[in-house]
Design a protein around this motif. Structure first.
Motif, PDB file in Angstrom:
ATOM      1  N   SER A  38       0.821  -1.204   0.000  1.00 19.76           N
ATOM      2  CA  SER A  38       0.000   0.000   0.000  1.00 19.76           C
ATOM      3  C   SER A  38       0.858   1.258   0.000  1.00 19.76           C
ATOM      4  N   CYS A 194      -1.776  -0.811  -3.860  1.00 16.00           N
ATOM      5  CA  CYS A 194      -3.004  -0.077  -3.534  1.00 16.00           C
ATOM      6  C   CYS A 194      -2.672   1.318  -3.014  1.00 16.00           C
ATOM      7  N   THR A 196      -4.152   4.448  -0.932  1.00 16.31           N
ATOM      8  CA  THR A 196      -5.228   4.751   0.007  1.00 16.31           C
ATOM      9  C   THR A 196      -4.790   5.885   0.937  1.00 16.31           C
ATOM     10  N   ALA A 202      -5.054   0.392   5.165  1.00 12.24           N
ATOM     11  CA  ALA A 202      -3.684  -0.022   4.851  1.00 12.24           C
ATOM     12  C   ALA A 202      -3.168  -1.024   5.875  1.00 12.24           C
ATOM     13  N   SER A 206      -2.368  -4.869   4.190  1.00 10.99           N
ATOM     14  CA  SER A 206      -1.055  -4.841   3.545  1.00 10.99           C
ATOM     15  C   SER A 206      -0.034  -5.783   4.162  1.00 10.99           C
ATOM     16  N   ILE A 209       3.814  -1.324   3.754  1.00  8.49           N
ATOM     17  CA  ILE A 209       3.227  -0.005   3.516  1.00  8.49           C
ATOM     18  C   ILE A 209       4.357   0.997   3.315  1.00  8.49           C
TER      19      ILE A 209
END
Length: 363
Positions: A38, A194, A196, A202, A206, A209
């Motif tokens: 993420s 992703c 976000t 997250a 995830s 991150i």
């Protein structure tokens, strides 16, 4: 779905400027193949521009995007074999669910029988088997998002990119789809990237991150490590709530411990920076104990006065004025051992390993 081992996605010093403003500034990342990764950050941080450069919709002004050993930077978006799921679903309203999912296969020239078979398999993957003949308007928001996911997976992309995929949904539905999305990713073994701005999203989905701030990576790592060991004020404040206490650090008598004082004297755990001088401490509200009397045997404690509290279902959040400044405390609401009242005198305490020293990067 393909059984080939997914390759790592590499960003090597990618940058992007619009006019004189660098929205992405020399970002380097390694996204492990087969992981759920993420890009998390506030609005305007540059995370969506990063995703668009990975997708090929935006050309970097510097640096490269690589999949394994292949440089994708000059490769147009339609030839990267990357799937994309947008916030707004982007389904064709005049097509059935099956036709929507099979659309990319039709563009690629596959025959009707193979298109239908692969569309059904993709819909089974997202738990929408039997929905082929419905139209988007007959589906809920969550079902439409799952159709969009199936459409992005049907041609077996090397990487799936998701741009705020759940932000248009209500909280309860969003939480349910977070679990479903994570389960799909684990089952098929694809690399998901992703974008976000939702910290809980997250953390829950995830493997790793990257927290983005001002076009740069503020910190990158596994969710639990980022939450428990934020490197800076920004990360500690953005990824959940924290209290911040400023003070000075001096070497403690006991090896590996540091003595902290900011309105009181206390200890922070081994592994913290050892240099003496000004320091900033981050402390999560849930790691603070609150009591009516002074606690015994706790090296970190502060007196305070309750200025307010709020009930939030699973927790009671209290605001307490202390000699070190205002602090937030969170305690479980179920059979709470202590129910603070406004203007009540209390004591706060925490263990040495509850707090971390962070870089003071406040503007």
């Amino acid at each position: 779905m393909s059984e080939r081992q997914p390759e790592a996605l590499l960003l090597d010093g990618v940058s992007k400027a619009y006019g004189k403003t660098w929205v992405v500034d020399r970002v380097s990342l390694t996204i492990p193949g087969g992981s759920f990764f993420s890009l998390l950050g506030p609005s305007g941080s540059g995370k969506t521009t990063l995703l668009m450069m990975i997708a090929g919709f935006v050309t970097p002004d510097g640096g490269s995007v690589r999949l394994g050993g292949r440089d994708l930077t000059p490769v147009p978006a339609e030839k990267r074999n990357f799937g994309m799921v947008f916030q707004g679903y982007a389904l064709f309203p005049n097509m059935t669910v099956g036709e929507n999912v099979a659309f990319s296969l039709r563009v690629r020239g596959l025959g009707r029988a193979e298109r239908d078979a692969r569309a059904r398999a993709a819909l089974d993957t997202v738990h929408l088997g039997g929905f082929e003949d419905r139209f988007p308007k007959q589906l809920s928001g969550g079902q439409q998002q799952r159709v969009a996911l199936a459409r992005a997976l049907v041609f077996e992309p090397a990487v799936l990119l998701l741009d705020e995929p759940l932000s248009a949904l209500d909280k309860k539905l969003r939480e349910g789809l977070q679990a479903e999305l994570r389960e799909v990713q684990r089952r098929i073994g694809k690399t998901f990237v992703c974008v976000t701005h939702d910290q809980d999203e997250a953390l829950s989905m995830s493997d790793r991150i990257a927290i983005v701030r001002g076009g740069r990576i503020a910190q990158e790592g596994e969710p639990d490590d980022l939450f428990e060991n934020p490197a800076s004020h920004f990360v500690a404040d953005f990824l959940g709530e924290s209290n911040f206490l400023a003070g000075d650090l001096t070497p403690a008598a006991e090896p590996g411990l540091l003595r902290w004082h900011a309105g009181a004297t206390g200890l922070v755990q081994a592994g913290q920076p050892s240099q003496a001088g000004p320091a900033l401490m981050a402390l999560r509200p849930s790691k603070i104990a609150i009591a009516s009397g002074e606690p015994c045997g706790m090296p970190n404690r502060l007196p305070g006065i309750v200025t307010g509290s709020s009930y939030r279902g699973t927790a009671i959040h209290c605001r307490v004025d202390t000699p070190a400044g205002p602090m937030s405390v969170s305690l479980p609401s179920w059979r709470a051992p202590f129910n603070p009242e406004p203007d009540q005198r209390v004591w706060l305490s925490w263990a040495p390993d509850a707090a971390v020293i962070v870089t003071d990067d406040r503007a």
